[in-house]
Design a protein around this motif. Structure first.
Motif, PDB file in Angstrom:
ATOM      1  N   GLN A 262       0.818  -1.209   0.000  1.00 11.99           N
ATOM      2  CA  GLN A 262       0.000   0.000   0.000  1.00 11.99           C
ATOM      3  C   GLN A 262       0.854   1.263   0.000  1.00 11.99           C
ATOM      4  O   GLN A 262       0.490   2.269  -0.616  1.00 11.99           O
ATOM      5  CB  GLN A 262      -0.944  -0.011   1.206  1.00 11.99           C
ATOM      6  N   ARG A 263       2.005   1.193   0.657  1.00 11.18           N
ATOM      7  CA  ARG A 263       2.865   2.366   0.730  1.00 11.18           C
ATOM      8  C   ARG A 263       3.800   2.484  -0.475  1.00 11.18           C
ATOM      9  O   ARG A 263       4.004   3.587  -1.005  1.00 11.18           O
ATOM     10  CB  ARG A 263       3.683   2.313   2.021  1.00 11.18           C
ATOM     11  N   LEU A 264       4.365   1.377  -0.915  1.00  6.84           N
ATOM     12  CA  LEU A 264       5.422   1.431  -1.913  1.00  6.84           C
ATOM     13  C   LEU A 264       4.948   1.202  -3.341  1.00  6.84           C
ATOM     14  O   LEU A 264       5.570   1.707  -4.289  1.00  6.84           O
ATOM     15  CB  LEU A 264       6.509   0.400  -1.575  1.00  6.84           C
ATOM     16  N   ASN A 265       3.913   0.412  -3.541  1.00  3.35           N
ATOM     17  CA  ASN A 265       3.447   0.125  -4.910  1.00  3.35           C
ATOM     18  C   ASN A 265       1.951  -0.171  -4.900  1.00  3.35           C
ATOM     19  O   ASN A 265       1.519  -1.282  -5.184  1.00  3.35           O
ATOM     20  CB  ASN A 265       4.211  -1.065  -5.494  1.00  3.35           C
ATOM     21  N   PRO A 266       1.134   0.833  -4.547  1.00  2.00           N
ATOM     22  CA  PRO A 266      -0.314   0.586  -4.473  1.00  2.00           C
ATOM     23  C   PRO A 266      -0.883   0.223  -5.839  1.00  2.00           C
ATOM     24  O   PRO A 266      -0.407   0.691  -6.869  1.00  2.00           O
ATOM     25  CB  PRO A 266      -0.866   1.922  -3.959  1.00  2.00           C
ATOM     26  N   GLY A 267      -1.894  -0.612  -5.813  1.00  2.00           N
ATOM     27  CA  GLY A 267      -2.524  -1.027  -7.057  1.00  2.00           C
ATOM     28  C   GLY A 267      -3.634  -2.013  -6.792  1.00  2.00           C
ATOM     29  O   GLY A 267      -3.754  -2.555  -5.687  1.00  2.00           O
ATOM     30  N   PRO A 268      -4.459  -2.276  -7.828  1.00  2.00           N
ATOM     31  CA  PRO A 268      -5.620  -3.161  -7.641  1.00  2.00           C
ATOM     32  C   PRO A 268      -5.280  -4.637  -7.629  1.00  2.00           C
ATOM     33  O   PRO A 268      -6.136  -5.470  -7.338  1.00  2.00           O
ATOM     34  CB  PRO A 268      -6.492  -2.825  -8.860  1.00  2.00           C
ATOM     35  N   GLY A 269      -4.037  -5.014  -7.942  1.00  2.00           N
ATOM     36  CA  GLY A 269      -3.677  -6.429  -7.991  1.00  2.00           C
ATOM     37  C   GLY A 269      -4.366  -7.140  -9.118  1.00  2.00           C
ATOM     38  O   GLY A 269      -4.941  -8.213  -8.940  1.00  2.00           O
ATOM     39  N   ARG A 270      -4.294  -6.520 -10.325  1.00  2.00           N
ATOM     40  CA  ARG A 270      -5.095  -7.043 -11.437  1.00  2.00           C
ATOM     41  C   ARG A 270      -4.545  -8.339 -12.027  1.00  2.00           C
ATOM     42  O   ARG A 270      -5.212  -8.984 -12.814  1.00  2.00           O
ATOM     43  CB  ARG A 270      -5.217  -5.989 -12.529  1.00  2.00           C
ATOM     44  N   PHE A 271      -3.320  -8.712 -11.689  1.00  2.00           N
ATOM     45  CA  PHE A 271      -2.748  -9.959 -12.181  1.00  2.00           C
ATOM     46  C   PHE A 271      -2.709 -10.979 -11.053  1.00  2.00           C
ATOM     47  O   PHE A 271      -1.671 -11.260 -10.465  1.00  2.00           O
ATOM     48  CB  PHE A 271      -1.336  -9.740 -12.730  1.00  2.00           C
ATOM     49  N   GLY A 272      -3.857 -11.514 -10.706  1.00  2.00           N
ATOM     50  CA  GLY A 272      -3.915 -12.505  -9.639  1.00  2.00           C
ATOM     51  C   GLY A 272      -3.471 -11.968  -8.304  1.00  2.00           C
ATOM     52  O   GLY A 272      -2.881 -12.690  -7.500  1.00  2.00           O
ATOM     53  N   GLY A 273      -3.755 -10.676  -8.046  1.00  2.00           N
ATOM     54  CA  GLY A 273      -3.361 -10.051  -6.795  1.00  2.00           C
ATOM     55  C   GLY A 273      -2.045  -9.313  -6.882  1.00  2.00           C
ATOM     56  O   GLY A 273      -1.605  -8.722  -5.894  1.00  2.00           O
ATOM     57  N   PHE A 274      -1.413  -9.301  -8.058  1.00  2.00           N
ATOM     58  CA  PHE A 274      -0.111  -8.649  -8.228  1.00  2.00           C
ATOM     59  C   PHE A 274      -0.203  -7.548  -9.282  1.00  2.00           C
ATOM     60  O   PHE A 274      -1.028  -7.600 -10.198  1.00  2.00           O
ATOM     61  CB  PHE A 274       0.949  -9.679  -8.641  1.00  2.00           C
ATOM     62  N   ASP A 275       0.666  -6.560  -9.125  1.00  2.00           N
ATOM     63  CA  ASP A 275       0.780  -5.459 -10.071  1.00  2.00           C
ATOM     64  C   ASP A 275       2.221  -5.348 -10.531  1.00  2.00           C
ATOM     65  O   ASP A 275       3.152  -5.761  -9.816  1.00  2.00           O
ATOM     66  CB  ASP A 275       0.362  -4.134  -9.415  1.00  2.00           C
ATOM     67  N   PRO A 276       2.460  -4.771 -11.731  1.00  2.00           N
ATOM     68  CA  PRO A 276       3.838  -4.528 -12.151  1.00  2.00           C
ATOM     69  C   PRO A 276       4.580  -3.689 -11.116  1.00  2.00           C
ATOM     70  O   PRO A 276       4.058  -2.708 -10.600  1.00  2.00           O
ATOM     71  CB  PRO A 276       3.674  -3.778 -13.478  1.00  2.00           C
ATOM     72  N   GLY A 277       5.794  -4.109 -10.801  1.00  2.00           N
ATOM     73  CA  GLY A 277       6.586  -3.424  -9.788  1.00  2.00           C
ATOM     74  C   GLY A 277       6.516  -4.044  -8.419  1.00  2.00           C
ATOM     75  O   GLY A 277       7.301  -3.673  -7.526  1.00  2.00           O
ATOM     76  N   ASP A 278       5.611  -4.983  -8.203  1.00  2.00           N
ATOM     77  CA  ASP A 278       5.520  -5.654  -6.904  1.00  2.00           C
ATOM     78  C   ASP A 278       6.756  -6.520  -6.655  1.00  2.00           C
ATOM     79  O   ASP A 278       7.202  -7.260  -7.550  1.00  2.00           O
ATOM     80  CB  ASP A 278       4.284  -6.551  -6.837  1.00  2.00           C
ATOM     81  N   ARG A 279       7.311  -6.426  -5.459  1.00  2.00           N
ATOM     82  CA  ARG A 279       8.341  -7.372  -5.050  1.00  2.00           C
ATOM     83  C   ARG A 279       7.674  -8.674  -4.637  1.00  2.00           C
ATOM     84  O   ARG A 279       6.698  -8.672  -3.882  1.00  2.00           O
ATOM     85  CB  ARG A 279       9.167  -6.816  -3.884  1.00  2.00           C
ATOM     86  N   VAL A 280       8.199  -9.793  -5.139  1.00  2.00           N
ATOM     87  CA  VAL A 280       7.590 -11.092  -4.871  1.00  2.00           C
ATOM     88  C   VAL A 280       8.679 -12.086  -4.519  1.00  2.00           C
ATOM     89  O   VAL A 280       9.878 -11.832  -4.701  1.00  2.00           O
ATOM     90  CB  VAL A 280       6.794 -11.606  -6.098  1.00  2.00           C
ATOM     91  N   VAL A 281       8.247 -13.219  -4.023  1.00  2.00           N
ATOM     92  CA  VAL A 281       9.132 -14.368  -3.849  1.00  2.00           C
ATOM     93  C   VAL A 281       8.480 -15.533  -4.572  1.00  2.00           C
ATOM     94  O   VAL A 281       7.294 -15.826  -4.385  1.00  2.00           O
ATOM     95  CB  VAL A 281       9.374 -14.684  -2.359  1.00  2.00           C
ATOM     96  N   HIS A 282       9.256 -16.151  -5.445  1.00  2.00           N
ATOM     97  CA  HIS A 282       8.769 -17.272  -6.241  1.00  2.00           C
ATOM     98  C   HIS A 282       9.351 -18.554  -5.677  1.00  2.00           C
ATOM     99  O   HIS A 282      10.564 -18.642  -5.441  1.00  2.00           O
ATOM    100  CB  HIS A 282       9.195 -17.087  -7.709  1.00  2.00           C
ATOM    101  N   VAL A 283       8.499 -19.543  -5.445  1.00  2.00           N
ATOM    102  CA  VAL A 283       8.930 -20.829  -4.900  1.00  2.00           C
ATOM    103  C   VAL A 283       8.688 -21.894  -5.967  1.00  2.00           C
ATOM    104  O   VAL A 283       7.621 -22.509  -6.012  1.00  2.00           O
ATOM    105  CB  VAL A 283       8.189 -21.170  -3.595  1.00  2.00           C
ATOM    106  N   PRO A 284       9.660 -22.118  -6.865  1.00  2.00           N
ATOM    107  CA  PRO A 284       9.455 -23.118  -7.922  1.00  2.00           C
ATOM    108  C   PRO A 284       9.423 -24.543  -7.398  1.00  2.00           C
ATOM    109  O   PRO A 284       8.877 -25.426  -8.041  1.00  2.00           O
ATOM    110  CB  PRO A 284      10.664 -22.890  -8.844  1.00  2.00           C
TER     111      PRO A 284
END
Length: 826
Positions: free
Chosen positions: A676-698
Motif C-alpha cells: 500500500q505504501r510502496l506500490n499501491p494497485g488493484p492487484g489485477r494480475f492474480g493479486g499482483f501489479d507490475p513493480g511488486d516485489r515477490v518471492v517465487h517458490v518453484p
C-alpha cells in the motif's frame, strides 16, 4: 495480541490440532518456528524449532498432533460413532472444514512440535518393551526388528569390505534410485526419449546432456535461460470426475478432487474407494477428517485399528516429521502418537506399516545380533541353547529402533556411499603448495592445502569466510582444473562471482543440476568437474545432496562450505551438520571474522551472547514497539523513509524479515502494508501489479526473490535477479507471494544492503539462536530491529539452540569411512 480463531500468534495458519504448545518452564518454546516448511509459496523454509532442550527430542515432534485426538475421541467413541452416526453426517461433520483448510490452501502443512509427557526423558526407550510381559504379537514384532537389524548389519559389513576399492558412480544405488539413475542415463545417451519416463516421479529434474568441456578455458559463462517451472502431469477429466463422485459419496468437498489426483495419480478414485484413508495424502487433510470420510464410505467395516487406517497414520506421522527435518523417527515415539489417535494396539500398527511397505525399520546403536566372537563367551547346555553372559547385557549399548520412509532411507544411503566414493577415489598426492603460497589469507592457504590431499572437505565460517572458497576456486583453475562454486541462491552466485572475478566460476545448485549453468556433463553423464565447492551447504537437504553427489565423477573433489550457525535446510536431513559430526573428512575452520558492528553482533549471537555493540554510524538500530500494530507501522516507516534518508539505501534494497507468515505482524500483514505504501494497485494480475516485489517458490525449499514485470496468456512474468521467469497462471496462487517481507528461512543464503527484522510480541515462541543468528546476519550495511519481545530475545539467544533432527546419515558415514579419512585440520 489476541490470536485469530484457529491460529497461533505469529504462525502460518496452522490447524488448531497442530498449534505449538506453550514453552516449558525454564526453557524455550517447544514448538517449531512458526515459519516452518510448507509445500506452498511459503515453503522455502527450514523446520527448525525453538526447543529448550534435547531430552525426548524424537518424541517431541510426533506425539503432539495426537494430543487432541486422544482426549476427544477414545477408541470406544470411534466405534460407537461409526455405528450411530449416519455416514453422510459423519463425513460432513469431519471433512467440511477441509474445504477451508485443504481445498483453499492445500499446500499448507502442519507444523507440530509440542512435547509429549509420555516421551522418554532420556530418549532411550526401545521398541521391544518389557520382555517379561510380551504377548505373541510383540514377539513377532521383535523378530521383525531383529531381521531388520541383521539386514542393516549385513549392508554395513558389505560396505566396509568394499570401501577400499574404487566405487563407480551410481554403484551405491539400488531399487528406485537405481532405476531413476538408469532412466536419466538412458535419456542422456539418446537410447530413450524423456517421454518414456514421463509418468515416473524423480527426486530431482533430470540433468540436460551437454558435451564435455575438458579445460576451464573452454567453459562458458552461465547461459541466460528461463528456468522451467516444474509442472505436474495434467489430470484427465475422467479421473477428476471419478474422484469427485467418490468425494461426494463420502461427504468430502469436491474441491479436493484435483489435489487428490495430484497426490494419488489417475487411479485416485479407486484407491480412495478401497482405502479412504488415502485422503491423508492430500496436504491439509487431518486424521479426523479422513476418519469421517472413511465412516461414510465403509460404515461399520472401519474401526480405529483398521490396518488401512493405522498404516496411513504411520505414513502421515513420518511425512509430517520430514517437514520438520527428520528423516526417521524413534519407533517408540510413533507408537505413542498412534495411541493418541485412538489406536489400541500401536505395536501391531507399527508392524503392519512395515509389512505393508509404508515404512522401513532400522536399528541404531548397539549390536543388531551377537557377533561370532560372542559364541566363545557363553556356555551351551546339552540342547545346544547358549546361556548368555550375565554381564554382557549390562555393558551393551541399547538398540534404538527407528522408522523411516524409503525415499529418505535411499537418499541417505546413496549419499553416504557417494561421499565414501569421493573420499576413496581422489588423488591424495597432489601438490598445491605454490597455489597455497599465493592465497590472500592464512585460512585460504590452509583450505587449498587441505583440498589438495582430500576428496571431501568441510569448510566452516561466517560471511567474510566466503573469500576463502573463492580463492580455492581461483587456485584450482590456475592449476588447469575444472572448478566451480555452487551457491544456494542467485544472490549467492553473484557474490561468489564478484569474489572470484569470473562469472563462469559461479553457479546456483539448481542451475548446475539442470544444465542451465556450469560446464555441463561428460560422456558418462557426470558433471564435467574436477572440483566443486558448495557454498551455503547447511541449506542442502538429504535428497538434493544425494542427487548432487551422484552427479560427480570418480576422482572429483567436493568442498562443503557454510556457516554452521544458520538455520538448516528446508527439506529433510541435516547433511552439513552430520558430515561435521561424523568427522568423515578433514575440516577447515576459518579464522576470518566478520567485520563491523553487524559482524560483531552476529558473532556473539553464534556463541549464545546478545551483546551491545558500538555502532557509531548507526549500523545497528533497535526500535522498541508495544504491539503488533505499532510494529507494522514502524516497519513501513523504516523501509519507506528512515533507511533511505539516513543511508541512501532505496526501499527495494531493504529486506524485511519476520518470524511467521500469519499473525498481525507476519509476512502477509507486512507485505500488505508495504504494498500500500510502496506500490499501491488493484492487484489485477492474480493479486499482483507490475513493480511488486515477490518471492517465487518453484520447488519446496527454494525461495527466489523477484519483481513482477507483466502478465499475459502465458502467465505472470517475473524478473528474478536479471533472469526472466514465466509462472503459468495455474501456479501463480500456489507459488508466488509478495516479497517485501520474508521469513528468516526464506532469506537464508541471501543478503541485502539493509535488513529490518520485525519481532512482535507474539513471535517469542518462534525464536531460537539459529533464527536470530540468520535474521540478524542478512544486512550488509544496516540492521534495524523492531523489538517487541522484551526478554524473550536474549533468552532465545542464550538458551534455545537449534532443534535436533533425527537422521541416519552420521552413523552411515561413520560405518563407511575409515578413521584416517577424517583427520581434522584447522
Amino acid at each position: 495480541m489476541t490470536a485469530l480463531p484457529g491460529e497461533t500468534p505469529g504462525t502460518d495458519d496452522a490447524p488448531a490440532e497442530d498449534a505449538p504448545a506453550a514453552p516449558a518452564p525454564g526453557g524455550g518454546a517447544d514448538g517449531p518456528s512458526p515459519d516452518g516448511p510448507t509445500a506452498g509459496p511459503d515453503a522455502a523454509e527450514a523446520p527448525e524449532a525453538a526447543a529448550g532442550g534435547a531430552a525426548g527430542a524424537d518424541a517431541v515432534d510426533v506425539v503432539a498432533e495426537a494430543a487432541s485426538a486422544s482426549s476427544e475421541e477414545p477408541p470406544e467413541a470411534v466405534e460407537e460413532s461409526a455405528k450411530t452416526q449416519k455416514p453422510s453426517e459423519a463425513a460432513n461433520s469431519s471433512v467440511a472444514s477441509a474445504d477451508g483448510s485443504a481445498a483453499e490452501e492445500t499446500s499448507e502443512a502442519s507444523a507440530d512440535g509440542s512435547e509429549s509427557a509420555e516421551a522418554s526423558a532420556d530418549g532411550s526407550e526401545t521398541a521391544e518393551g518389557s520382555a517379561d510381559a510380551a504377548p505373541a504379537a510383540e514377539l513377532s514384532e521383535a523378530q521383525a526388528e531383529l531381521a531388520a537389524q541383521r539386514e542393516l548389519r549385513e549392508r554395513i559389513e558389505k560396505r566396509k569390505a568394499e570401501k577400499a576399492a574404487p566405487i563407480s558412480a551410481g554403484g551405491g544405488l539400488s531399487g528406485t534410485a537405481a532405476d531413476l539413475l538408469a532412466a536419466v542415463r538412458a535419456v542422456e545417451s539418446g537410447e530413450k526419449a524423456g517421454t518414456a519416463f514421463f509418468a515416473r516421479t524423480a527426486p530431482a529434474p533430470a540433468p540436460a546432456p551437454a558435451s564435455p568441456r575438458p579445460a576451464p578455458a573452454a567453459a562458458q559463462p552461465p547461459r541466460p535461460a528461463v528456468p522451467e517451472v516444474p509442472a505436474q502431469q495434467a489430470a484427465s477429466p475422467e479421473a477428476l470426475e471419478a474422484v469427485r463422485a467418490v468425494l461426494a459419496q463420502g461427504g468430502a468437498p469436491e474441491a479436493l478432487a484435483r489435489p487428490a489426483v495430484d497426490a494419488l495419480g489417475e487411479q485416485a478414485a479407486e484407491l480412495l474407494r478401497t482405502d479412504p484413508w488415502h485422503l491423508l495424502a492430500v496436504s491439509g487433510v487431518r486424521p479426523e477428517q479422513a476418519d469421517g470420510f472413511a465412516r461414510a464410505l465403509l460404515g461399520s467395516e472401519c474401526g480405529p485399528d483398521d490396518g488401512r487406517r493405522t498404516a496411513a497414520l504411520v505414513g502421515r506421522l513420518l511425512e509430517q516429521a520430514a517437514l520438520r527435518g527428520h528423516t526417521a523417527l524413534d519407533a517408540a515415539a510413533v507408537r505413542t502418537a498412534l495411541a493418541g489417535h485412538a489406536v489400541r494396539d500401536p505395536d501391531a500398527a507399527v508392524l503392519n506399516a512395515v509389512e505393508e511397505g509404508v515404512a522401513l525399520l532400522f536399528g541404531e546403536g548397539g549390536d543388531a545380533e551377537p557377533d561370532e566372537t560372542d559364541a566363545e563367551d557363553g556356555e551351551q547346555d546339552e540342547d545346544g541353547v547358549r546361556e548368555a553372559d550375565p554381564t554382557a547385557d549390562a555393558d551393551a549399548a541399547p538398540v534404538r529402533m527407528l522408522l523411516g520412509l524409503d525415499r529418505y532411507a535411499l537418499a541417505e544411503e546413496s549419499l553416504a556411499d557417494g561421499l565414501a566414493r569421493l573420499v576413496n577415489t581422489c588423488e591424495k598426492t597432489a601438490d598445491w603448495t605454490e597455489a597455497a603460497a599465493g592465497a590472500p589469507s592464512p585460512s585460504a592457504a590452509e583450505l587449498i592445502r587441505t583440498v589438495a590431499s582430500a576428496g571431501l572437505v568441510v569448510h566452516s565460517g561466517g560471511e567474510a569466510a566466503r573469500a576463502e572458497p573463492a580463492a580455492l576456486i581461483a587456485a584450482a583453475r590456475g592449476l588447469g582444473l575444472r572448478a566451480v562454486g555452487a551457491a544456494h541462491s542467485e544472490d549467492g552466485r553473484r557474490r561468489l562471482a564478484a569474489a572470484t572475478g569470473d562469472p563462469a566460476t559461479a553457479v546456483t545448485l539448481a542451475g548446475l543440476l539442470s544444465g542451465a549453468q556450469g560446464p555441463g556433463r561428460d560422456e558418462d553423464g557426470a558433471l564435467a568437474l574436477d572440483l566443486l565447492v558448495v557454498l551455503d551447504a547447511p541449506q542442502l537437504d538429504v535428497e538434493g545432496a544425494a542427487v548432487l553427489v551422484e552427479a560427480l565423477a570418480d576422482g572429483a573433489r567436493l568442498v562443503l562450505s557454510g556457516d554452521p550457525g544458520v538455520l538448516g535446510s528446508a527439506g529433510a536431513g541435516r547433511v552439513f551438520a552430520d558430515v561435521l559430526a561424523a568427522r568423515a573428512c578433514p575440516q577447515v575452520v576459518s579464522r576470518t571474522p566478520d567485520p563491523g558492528p553487524i559482524g560483531e553482533l552476529v558473532s556473539g549471537i553464534g556463541i549464545g551472547e546478545l551483546n551491545q555493540v558500538d555502532a557509531p554510524g548507526k549500523e545497528v538500530v533497535i526500535v522498541p514497539v508495544r504491539d503488533a500494530g505499532e510494529a507494522v507501522h514502524r516497519t513501513v516507516q523504516l523501509v519507506a523513509d528512515s533507511v533511505p534518508r539516513a543511508f541512501s539505501i532505496p526501499a527495494e534494497e531493504t529486506q524485511v524479515i519476520t518470524v511467521g507468515h500469519g499473525g498481525a505482524a507476519g509476512t502477509r500483514a507486512l507485505n500488505e502494508a508495504l504494498k500500500q505504501r510502496l506500490n499501491p494497485g488493484p492487484g489485477r494480475f492474480g493479486g499482483f501489479d507490475p513493480g511488486d516485489r515477490v518471492v517465487h517458490v518453484p520447488a519446496p525449499g527454494r525461495a527466489v526473490p523477484g519483481v513482477v514485470r507483466s502478465a499475459d496468456g502465458e502467465g505472470l512474468h517475473l524478473d528474478c535477479g536479471g533472469v526472466p521467469v514465466v509462472v503459468p497462471q495455474e501456479r501463480v496462487e500456489s507459488s508466488v507471494r509478495h516479497g517485501w517481507a520474508l521469513s528468516a528461512h526464506q532469506a537464508a543464503g541471501m543478503r541485502w544492503p539493509a535488513a529490518v527484522v520485525v519481532l512482535p510480541g507474539d513471535a517469542a515462541q518462534g525464536l531460537s539462536r539459529p533464527w536470530v543468528y540468520t535474521a540478524f546476519g542478512r544486512g550488509e550495511r544496516h540492521l534495524s530491529v523492531v523489538h517487541g519481545v522484551d526478554r524473550a530475545l536474549p533468552h532465545a539467544v542464550a538458551e534455545v539452540p537449534a532443534q535436533e533432527r533425527t537422521t541416519r546419515l552420521r552413523p552411515l558415514l561413520e560405518a563407511l569411512l575409515t578413521p584416517n579419512a577424517a583427520s581434522s585440520t584447522g
